[in-house]
Design a protein around this motif. Structure first.
Motif, PDB file in Angstrom:
ATOM      1  N   SER A 229     -32.232   8.175  21.323  1.00 26.49           N
ATOM      2  CA  SER A 229     -31.288   7.649  20.167  1.00 26.49           C
ATOM      3  C   SER A 229     -30.312   8.902  19.906  1.00 26.49           C
ATOM      4  O   SER A 229     -29.198   8.567  19.836  1.00 26.49           O
ATOM      5  CB  SER A 229     -32.002   7.434  18.908  1.00 26.49           C
ATOM      6  OG  SER A 229     -31.344   7.257  17.766  1.00 26.49           O
ATOM      7  N   ARG A 230     -30.787  10.383  19.842  1.00 29.06           N
ATOM      8  CA  ARG A 230     -30.259  11.295  19.624  1.00 29.06           C
ATOM      9  C   ARG A 230     -29.000  11.609  20.656  1.00 29.06           C
ATOM     10  O   ARG A 230     -28.124  11.887  20.658  1.00 29.06           O
ATOM     11  CB  ARG A 230     -30.861  12.628  19.358  1.00 29.06           C
ATOM     12  CG  ARG A 230     -31.850  12.430  17.986  1.00 29.06           C
ATOM     13  CD  ARG A 230     -32.746  13.600  17.989  1.00 29.06           C
ATOM     14  NE  ARG A 230     -31.879  15.009  17.944  1.00 29.06           N
ATOM     15  CZ  ARG A 230     -32.424  15.999  17.848  1.00 29.06           C
ATOM     16  NH1 ARG A 230     -33.878  16.274  18.143  1.00 29.06           N
ATOM     17  NH2 ARG A 230     -31.709  17.323  17.712  1.00 29.06           N
ATOM     18  N   THR A 233     -26.162   8.919  20.394  1.00 35.87           N
ATOM     19  CA  THR A 233     -25.493   9.470  19.272  1.00 35.87           C
ATOM     20  C   THR A 233     -24.363  10.695  19.581  1.00 35.87           C
ATOM     21  O   THR A 233     -23.178  10.413  19.721  1.00 35.87           O
ATOM     22  CB  THR A 233     -26.266   9.736  18.043  1.00 35.87           C
ATOM     23  OG1 THR A 233     -26.899   8.873  17.704  1.00 35.87           O
ATOM     24  CG2 THR A 233     -25.303  10.192  17.264  1.00 35.87           C
ATOM     25  N   GLN A 236     -21.455   9.424  22.030  1.00 34.55           N
ATOM     26  CA  GLN A 236     -20.238   8.525  21.409  1.00 34.55           C
ATOM     27  C   GLN A 236     -19.093   9.244  21.521  1.00 34.55           C
ATOM     28  O   GLN A 236     -17.861   8.643  22.028  1.00 34.55           O
ATOM     29  CB  GLN A 236     -20.604   8.258  19.805  1.00 34.55           C
ATOM     30  CG  GLN A 236     -21.572   7.539  19.944  1.00 34.55           C
ATOM     31  CD  GLN A 236     -22.214   7.240  18.073  1.00 34.55           C
ATOM     32  OE1 GLN A 236     -21.392   7.721  17.418  1.00 34.55           O
ATOM     33  NE2 GLN A 236     -23.035   6.522  17.923  1.00 34.55           N
ATOM     34  N   GLN A 239     -17.745   8.046  24.897  1.00 28.63           N
ATOM     35  CA  GLN A 239     -18.003   6.862  25.568  1.00 28.63           C
ATOM     36  C   GLN A 239     -17.102   6.048  25.957  1.00 28.63           C
ATOM     37  O   GLN A 239     -17.107   5.020  26.941  1.00 28.63           O
ATOM     38  CB  GLN A 239     -18.705   5.984  24.105  1.00 28.63           C
ATOM     39  CG  GLN A 239     -20.118   6.275  23.921  1.00 28.63           C
ATOM     40  CD  GLN A 239     -21.147   5.845  25.184  1.00 28.63           C
ATOM     41  OE1 GLN A 239     -20.584   4.853  25.739  1.00 28.63           O
ATOM     42  NE2 GLN A 239     -22.213   6.281  25.215  1.00 28.63           N
ATOM     43  N   GLN A 248     -25.959   3.914  28.752  1.00 26.99           N
ATOM     44  CA  GLN A 248     -27.386   3.650  27.950  1.00 26.99           C
ATOM     45  C   GLN A 248     -28.344   3.359  28.962  1.00 26.99           C
ATOM     46  O   GLN A 248     -29.698   3.789  28.862  1.00 26.99           O
ATOM     47  CB  GLN A 248     -27.187   2.711  26.689  1.00 26.99           C
ATOM     48  CG  GLN A 248     -28.518   2.148  26.284  1.00 26.99           C
ATOM     49  CD  GLN A 248     -28.154   1.453  24.966  1.00 26.99           C
ATOM     50  OE1 GLN A 248     -27.420   1.927  24.222  1.00 26.99           O
ATOM     51  NE2 GLN A 248     -29.196   0.503  24.649  1.00 26.99           N
TER      52      GLN A 248
END
Length: 436
Positions: A229-230, A233, A236, A239, A248
């Motif tokens: 998850s980190r 983040t 981003q 991305q 992902q």
């Protein structure tokens, strides 16, 4: 512990027992609805005998089962506790008839010889996840996982009322197991706990090589779900330069399919022209990159961990991630590269290309947008407002004379403004200076 609910004994109950016995064990509560309403049994002893009789006639070898009568609100239900062992359970007098296996909420019927062969190999490999540790289960060790589950985009029923049913949920994935009067962590549990010793790292360089200036170093530890998850983040900010789903998928695969018996970290390295994602371990014996590209059935190293990630919505579980990566770049000149070494696997994703299709003899012209030295300087000044020559040397990874040449050209183009004497000169964006 995984629990199934049945309102009565059916003639296909043995299939549920086979699935549990071939998986990680579980309990079937007979006399209860799927909504957990207590229905009760009129003749629990007869129902108990019917279960034993069905299993002895239909299942080979006879599974390790304990049946307990439980009295609730004046009604009696049967609790059929199934223990998983190293045996392969199937329909009696068949080679692999009604051979079910269950991990978490998934029950699968193995239909072909290849699937059975893969399952047999899987039984051996499962020990990496299933082995018990000496660590006693504590609720506070899974606060990170609980937060991820509660915020996950998933419809999995078992995740409802997570705080109340935590032990049941963790048991269903074999994250914890009952041992000598207490819950202890399995190896899988040790990877998912906040106290996990697994680590990962994210690096970002200004140029195309690791010798260029390192703009960012981030080190992650704790639950591997939290680490994923980190990392996502932090990615981003780049991305838009890569196919998001593939980034992902590649990050998730690095954690789900890594070999946790090997020392090392999952690494995500961002260069100016590509991203590289690596994890410890190599392909499982019998698999090769060529066979995977041709659609070979994937044998997962950590199937329970994979089942959890599927239920969390972090991966679709189809097992065609590598082919997706390759196909997504089919129109570009630059191709992704997947490298398999003796102790690691790495995925290299080029930055997305801006492909311009033109109707000129049915040919396609591709233009690549690379990060230039000017782009890097402008990006830095947008964030930091001003910079000295020495700052720009670190960013670009080039000599002082080369920096002087670059900024002189940018001043000439009215992109930058030079302020101060030569020794203490600083540079700012031209539009920023004008606004001031």
């Amino acid at each position: 512990m995984t629990i199934e609910y049945k309102d009565k004994v059916t003639n296909k109950l043995y299939r549920e027992v086979i699935a549990f016995a071939n998986g990680t064990g579980g309990t079937i509560k007979i006399g209860m609805s799927d909504e957990k309403n207590i229905l009760g049994l009129e003749n629990p002893l007869a129902e108990e005998n019917a279960v034993y009789d069905q299993l002895s006639k239909m299942v080979e070898p006879l599974p390790l089962v304990e049946i307990i009568q439980e009295h609730i609100d004046g009604k009696v239900i049967l609790e059929v506790r199934v223990t998983a062992t190293e045996h392969v359970y199937r329909q009696r007098d068949t080679l692999f008839g009604d051979l079910y296996v269950r991990y978490g909420s998934k029950k699968q019927l193995l239909k072909t010889a290849d699937e059975v062969h893969g399952f047999l190999r899987l039984r051996y490999l499962d020990e990496s996840e299933n082995a018990l540790t000496n660590t006693t289960f504590r609720t506070k060790d899974f606060s990170g996982l609980i937060d991820i589950i509660q915020n996950a985009n998933t419809t999995t029923d078992r995740f409802k009322n997570m705080q109340k049913n935590l032990e049941d949920v963790l048991s269903s994935y074999n994250i914890i197991r009952w041992n000598n009067g207490e819950f202890v962590l399995t190896r899988l549990g040790s990877w998912l706990a906040d106290s996990s010793h697994t680590r990962s790292v994210l690096l970002q360089y200004s140029g195309d090589r690791s010798t260029s200036f390192c703009q960012q170093v981030s080190d992650f530890s704790g639950s591997i779900v939290t680490q994923v998850s980190r990392i996502m983040t932090m990615l981003q900010t780049v991305q838009s330069l890569y196919p998001r789903e593939l980034v992902q998928q590649s990050v998730v695969n690095a954690f789900v399919h890594r070999d946790y018996s090997i020392e090392g970290d999952v690494s995500v390295i961002i260069f100016a022209n590509r991203m590289e994602i690596s994890s410890p371990g190599t392909l499982i014996e019998g698999l090769s990159m060529e066979s995977i590209k041709k659609g070979a059935r994937i044998v997962r190293r950590n199937p329970l961990l994979h089942a959890l990630f599927v239920d969390l919505g972090l991966t679709d579980g189809r097992g065609d991630g590598i082919r997706q990566i390759i196909d997504s770049y089919s129109e570009g000149d630059e191709k992704p590269k997947i490298s398999v070494q003796k102790d690691s696997i790495s995925v290299r994703l080029p930055r997305k290309e801006q492909v311009e299709k033109v109707s000129n003899n049915n040919q396609r012209t591709s233009t690549h947008k690379e990060i230039t030295h000017e782009d890097a300087i402008l990006s830095y000044l947008l964030e930091h407002k001003h910079a000295k020559n020495v700052d720009l040397q670190k960013i670009l990874g080039v000599s002082p004379s080369r920096v002087t040449q670059i900024v002189r050209d940018m001043v000439t183009k009215n992109q930058l403004v030079a302020i101060g004497e030569r020794k203490g000169r600083i540079y700012t964006l031209a539009n920023t200076k004008q606004e001031e």
